[in-house]
Design an enzyme around this catalytic site. Structure first.
Site, PDB file in Angstrom:
ATOM      1  N   GLY A  17       0.816  -1.216   0.000  1.00 15.54           N
ATOM      2  CA  GLY A  17       0.000   0.000   0.000  1.00 15.54           C
ATOM      3  C   GLY A  17       0.849   1.264   0.000  1.00 15.54           C
ATOM      4  O   GLY A  17       2.085   1.212  -0.044  1.00 15.54           O
ATOM      5  N   GLN A  18       0.166   2.391   0.057  1.00 16.92           N
ATOM      6  CA  GLN A  18       0.826   3.694   0.010  1.00 16.92           C
ATOM      7  C   GLN A  18       1.843   3.830   1.151  1.00 16.92           C
ATOM      8  O   GLN A  18       2.999   4.169   0.938  1.00 16.92           O
ATOM      9  CB  GLN A  18      -0.255   4.778   0.127  1.00 16.92           C
ATOM     10  N   ASP A  50      -4.492 -12.952   3.687  1.00 15.74           N
ATOM     11  CA  ASP A  50      -5.758 -12.210   3.714  1.00 15.74           C
ATOM     12  C   ASP A  50      -6.155 -12.038   5.177  1.00 15.74           C
ATOM     13  O   ASP A  50      -6.572 -13.000   5.822  1.00 15.74           O
ATOM     14  CB  ASP A  50      -6.825 -12.986   2.941  1.00 15.74           C
ATOM     15  N   ILE A  51      -6.030 -10.825   5.692  1.00 14.65           N
ATOM     16  CA  ILE A  51      -6.278 -10.635   7.133  1.00 14.65           C
ATOM     17  C   ILE A  51      -7.747 -10.832   7.491  1.00 14.65           C
ATOM     18  O   ILE A  51      -8.078 -11.033   8.660  1.00 14.65           O
ATOM     19  CB  ILE A  51      -5.780  -9.261   7.639  1.00 14.65           C
ATOM     20  N   ALA A  74      -5.634  -2.261   5.340  1.00 18.50           N
ATOM     21  CA  ALA A  74      -7.003  -1.824   5.625  1.00 18.50           C
ATOM     22  C   ALA A  74      -7.759  -1.709   4.316  1.00 18.50           C
ATOM     23  O   ALA A  74      -7.154  -1.617   3.244  1.00 18.50           O
ATOM     24  CB  ALA A  74      -7.001  -0.466   6.336  1.00 18.50           C
ATOM     25  N   THR A 115      -6.925   6.220  12.086  1.00 18.91           N
ATOM     26  CA  THR A 115      -7.315   7.328  11.210  1.00 18.91           C
ATOM     27  C   THR A 115      -8.034   8.446  11.954  1.00 18.91           C
ATOM     28  O   THR A 115      -8.740   8.194  12.939  1.00 18.91           O
ATOM     29  CB  THR A 115      -8.237   6.797  10.090  1.00 18.91           C
ATOM     30  N   ASP A 116      -7.894   9.666  11.415  1.00 19.36           N
ATOM     31  CA  ASP A 116      -8.659  10.817  11.918  1.00 19.36           C
ATOM     32  C   ASP A 116     -10.157  10.628  11.672  1.00 19.36           C
ATOM     33  O   ASP A 116     -10.972  11.306  12.303  1.00 19.36           O
ATOM     34  CB  ASP A 116      -8.177  12.110  11.242  1.00 19.36           C
ATOM     35  N   TYR A 139     -16.287   3.471   7.126  1.00 18.57           N
ATOM     36  CA  TYR A 139     -14.818   3.369   7.226  1.00 18.57           C
ATOM     37  C   TYR A 139     -14.371   3.763   8.634  1.00 18.57           C
ATOM     38  O   TYR A 139     -13.636   3.015   9.298  1.00 18.57           O
ATOM     39  CB  TYR A 139     -14.170   4.276   6.172  1.00 18.57           C
ATOM     40  N   TRP A 164      -4.897  12.152   6.037  1.00 14.80           N
ATOM     41  CA  TRP A 164      -4.647  12.797   4.742  1.00 14.80           C
ATOM     42  C   TRP A 164      -3.280  12.415   4.158  1.00 14.80           C
ATOM     43  O   TRP A 164      -2.455  13.273   3.821  1.00 14.80           O
ATOM     44  CB  TRP A 164      -4.721  14.311   4.902  1.00 14.80           C
TER      45      TRP A 164
HETATM   46  N1  LIG Z   1      -4.605   7.098   2.994  1.00 11.10           N
HETATM   47  C1  LIG Z   1      -4.964   7.956   3.953  1.00 11.10           C
HETATM   48  O1  LIG Z   1      -5.212   9.151   3.709  1.00 11.10           O
HETATM   49  C2  LIG Z   1      -5.053   7.470   5.383  1.00 11.10           C
HETATM   50  C3  LIG Z   1      -5.441   8.388   6.369  1.00 11.10           C
HETATM   51  C4  LIG Z   1      -5.523   7.963   7.694  1.00 11.10           C
HETATM   52  C5  LIG Z   1      -5.216   6.656   8.015  1.00 11.10           C
HETATM   53  N2  LIG Z   1      -4.873   5.786   7.045  1.00 11.10           N
HETATM   54  C6  LIG Z   1      -4.569   4.403   7.431  1.00 11.10           C
HETATM   55  O2  LIG Z   1      -3.209   4.154   7.122  1.00 11.10           O
HETATM   56  C7  LIG Z   1      -3.038   2.764   6.795  1.00 11.10           C
HETATM   57  C8  LIG Z   1      -2.308   2.655   5.467  1.00 11.10           C
HETATM   58  O3  LIG Z   1      -3.094   3.309   4.475  1.00 11.10           O
HETATM   59  P1  LIG Z   1      -2.633   3.388   2.951  1.00 11.10           P
HETATM   60  O4  LIG Z   1      -2.950   4.743   2.482  1.00 11.10           O
HETATM   61  O5  LIG Z   1      -1.260   2.838   2.814  1.00 11.10           O
HETATM   62  O6  LIG Z   1      -3.708   2.396   2.312  1.00 11.10           O
HETATM   63  P2  LIG Z   1      -3.634   1.559   0.962  1.00 11.10           P
HETATM   64  O7  LIG Z   1      -2.687   2.183  -0.003  1.00 11.10           O
HETATM   65  O8  LIG Z   1      -5.046   1.309   0.549  1.00 11.10           O
HETATM   66  O9  LIG Z   1      -2.978   0.198   1.454  1.00 11.10           O
HETATM   67  C9  LIG Z   1      -3.698  -0.723   2.226  1.00 11.10           C
HETATM   68  C10 LIG Z   1      -3.184  -2.100   1.887  1.00 11.10           C
HETATM   69  O10 LIG Z   1      -3.953  -3.059   2.617  1.00 11.10           O
HETATM   70  C11 LIG Z   1      -4.156  -4.176   1.767  1.00 11.10           C
HETATM   71  N3  LIG Z   1      -5.334  -4.937   2.131  1.00 11.10           N
HETATM   72  C12 LIG Z   1      -6.635  -4.602   1.965  1.00 11.10           C
HETATM   73  N4  LIG Z   1      -7.427  -5.614   2.353  1.00 11.10           N
HETATM   74  C13 LIG Z   1      -6.617  -6.603   2.788  1.00 11.10           C
HETATM   75  C14 LIG Z   1      -6.831  -7.907   3.289  1.00 11.10           C
HETATM   76  N5  LIG Z   1      -8.067  -8.416   3.435  1.00 11.10           N
HETATM   77  N6  LIG Z   1      -5.759  -8.664   3.619  1.00 11.10           N
HETATM   78  C15 LIG Z   1      -4.518  -8.187   3.466  1.00 11.10           C
HETATM   79  N7  LIG Z   1      -4.213  -6.959   2.979  1.00 11.10           N
HETATM   80  C16 LIG Z   1      -5.272  -6.184   2.647  1.00 11.10           C
HETATM   81  C17 LIG Z   1      -4.356  -3.547   0.399  1.00 11.10           C
HETATM   82  O11 LIG Z   1      -4.129  -4.513  -0.603  1.00 11.10           O
HETATM   83  P3  LIG Z   1      -4.941  -4.400  -1.999  1.00 11.10           P
HETATM   84  O12 LIG Z   1      -4.738  -3.002  -2.494  1.00 11.10           O
HETATM   85  O13 LIG Z   1      -4.282  -5.437  -2.829  1.00 11.10           O
HETATM   86  O14 LIG Z   1      -6.365  -4.678  -1.650  1.00 11.10           O
HETATM   87  C18 LIG Z   1      -3.310  -2.441   0.402  1.00 11.10           C
HETATM   88  O15 LIG Z   1      -2.069  -2.882  -0.101  1.00 11.10           O
HETATM   89  C19 LIG Z   1      -4.435   2.153   6.818  1.00 11.10           C
HETATM   90  O16 LIG Z   1      -4.638   1.565   8.069  1.00 11.10           O
HETATM   91  C20 LIG Z   1      -5.354   3.359   6.682  1.00 11.10           C
HETATM   92  O17 LIG Z   1      -6.619   3.102   7.270  1.00 11.10           O
HETATM   93  C21 LIG Z   1      -4.769   6.161   5.729  1.00 11.10           C
END
Ligand SMILES: NC(=O)c1ccc[n+]([C@@H]2O[C@H](COP(=O)([O-])OP(=O)(O)OC[C@H]3O[C@@H](n4cnc5c(N)ncnc54)[C@H](OP(=O)(O)O)[C@@H]3O)[C@@H](O)[C@H]2O)c1
Length: 314
Positions: A17-18, A50-51, A74, A115-116, A139, A164
């Site tokens: 992920g990101q 797969d979590i 997530a 998350t916020d 969410y 963000w």
């Molecule tokens: N992005 C934001 O702005 C933001 C803000 C606040 C908090 N967060 C939190 O920060 C964390 C990282 O976010 P991110 O932006 O890196 O998100 P992301 O790019 O969507 O990465 C999340 C990763 O989780 C994987 N995933 C989803 N379902 C899964 C499952 N059932 N089993 C195993 N892996 C799974 C996804 O794989 P696939 O893509 O292959 O499904 C993806 O690689 C998350 O907890 C998110 O809630 C993010």
């Protein structure tokens, strides 16, 4: 830095992920051995786990025997969660519990990403770590259930709520701003949604520092300072070489009238990074992060565009 004689092994869920893309190198830089877990095979993924599957995390963590787990996986599509609450619950709430229980069983510390969006944003901001959450989306509600599940397994585990996020190759707000400016020569952005823009690379570094300290409980962890989406878009535009005045102000009500979205977003979800600051973890300002990142974002786009042109594709 880890103090053990043997390099400590850290599983990263959501490694593709990101945030995961920044966590793996940040861990290596700090002397840890990262092990990437992901939903499917790909770069940085050592194991497909797969979590949401209650039977998956246990055997995978037993096989790997990590010292810690940074749980970044997530279901992060906020509107997708609204459309599919069962999947949101399975991944964000129950999936987090599976990871925490499996980690606890092998004696590994867990740092889970929150998350916020656990806050309503309806007037309580800026939110301290002990402010009462009241999510306004599926969410947010499922992420809140996930963080509670992690801390119920062991209160010495940690949840780092962030906000963000931007950076990396996927979809994020600054990339959308640059894409729209390139395609249309202007963009309308809301002035009445406020939060803490956070560069995923800075968050990864801060998370590794938090891992070093083995903090327990809830932490807020973002770049310093707050912004509206409009402020952020103008800073991105300027840093990417566009006239910031190409970013025009609008309101959420006007935007949603044109582009309805299923999930509500918090209007003002600013976080206070109080507990992290108290232990010396203080990421730089979002303005500094954007000033460094936006030119790279713009240059990357140009490189991609010229590669496409060179390949003779439109
Ligand atoms: N992005 C934001 O702005 C933001 C803000 C606040 C908090 N967060 C939190 O920060 C964390 C990282 O976010 P991110 O932006 O890196 O998100 P992301 O790019 O969507 O990465 C999340 C990763 O989780 C994987 N995933 C989803 N379902 C899964 C499952 N059932 N089993 C195993 N892996 C799974 C996804 O794989 P696939 O893509 O292959 O499904 C993806 O690689 C998350 O907890 C998110 O809630 C993010």
């Amino acid at each position: 830095m880890p103090r053990s004689a043997r390099p400590l092994r850290v599983v990263v869920t959501g490694a593709a992920g990101q945030l995961g893309g920044f966590l793996l190198p940040a861990l290596v830089l700090a002397g840890y051995v990262p092990i990437g877990f992901g939903a499917r095979p790909g770069p940085g993924i050592d194991r497909v786990v797969d979590i949401a599957d209650p039977a998956a995390a246990g055997p995978a963590l037993r096989a790997v025997a990590p010292d810690a787990v940074i749980h970044a996986a997530a279901f992060t599509d906020v509107d997708g969660c609204e459309r599919d609450p069962a999947k949101a619950d399975a991944v964000n709430a129950r999936g987090s519990r599976h990871v925490a229980e499996a980690a606890c069983a092998v004696g590994a510390y867990v740092l889970s990403i929150g998350t916020d969006f656990v806050f309503s944003g309806d007037g309580g901001a800026p939110y301290a770590e002990d402010a009462s959450p009241s999510p306004v989306s599926v969410y947010g509600a499922t992420k809140l259930a996930g963080e509670r599940a992690v801390l119920a397994v062991d209160p010495a585990f940690a949840v780092a709520r962030t906000a963000w996020l931007f950076g990396g190759p996927g979809k994020h707000f600054p990339r959308t701003v640059v894409d729209v400016l390139r395609r249309r020569g202007g963009v309308e952005v809301v002035t009445d949604e406020v939060g803490n823009p956070t560069f995923a690379g800075d968050l990864a570094t801060a998370l590794v520092h938090l891992l070093d300290r083995r903090g327990g409980g809830i932490f807020h962890l973002t770049n310093a300072g707050a912004a509206s989406r409009f402020d952020l878009a103008r800073a991105v535009a300027g840093g990417a070489g566009f006239d910031p005045d190409l970013v025009r102000p609008t309101t959420s009500a006007a935007f949603l009238a044109k582009h309805p979205l299923p999930a509500r977003r918090p209007a003002d979800s600013r976080l206070v990074n109080g507990r992290a600051a108290a232990i010396g973890i203080a990421p730089r300002s979002w303005q500094e992060a954007v000033a460094e990142y936006a030119p790279r974002l713009a240059a990357g786009h140009e490189a991609q565009r010229s590669a496409v042109v060179a390949a003779g594709r439109p």
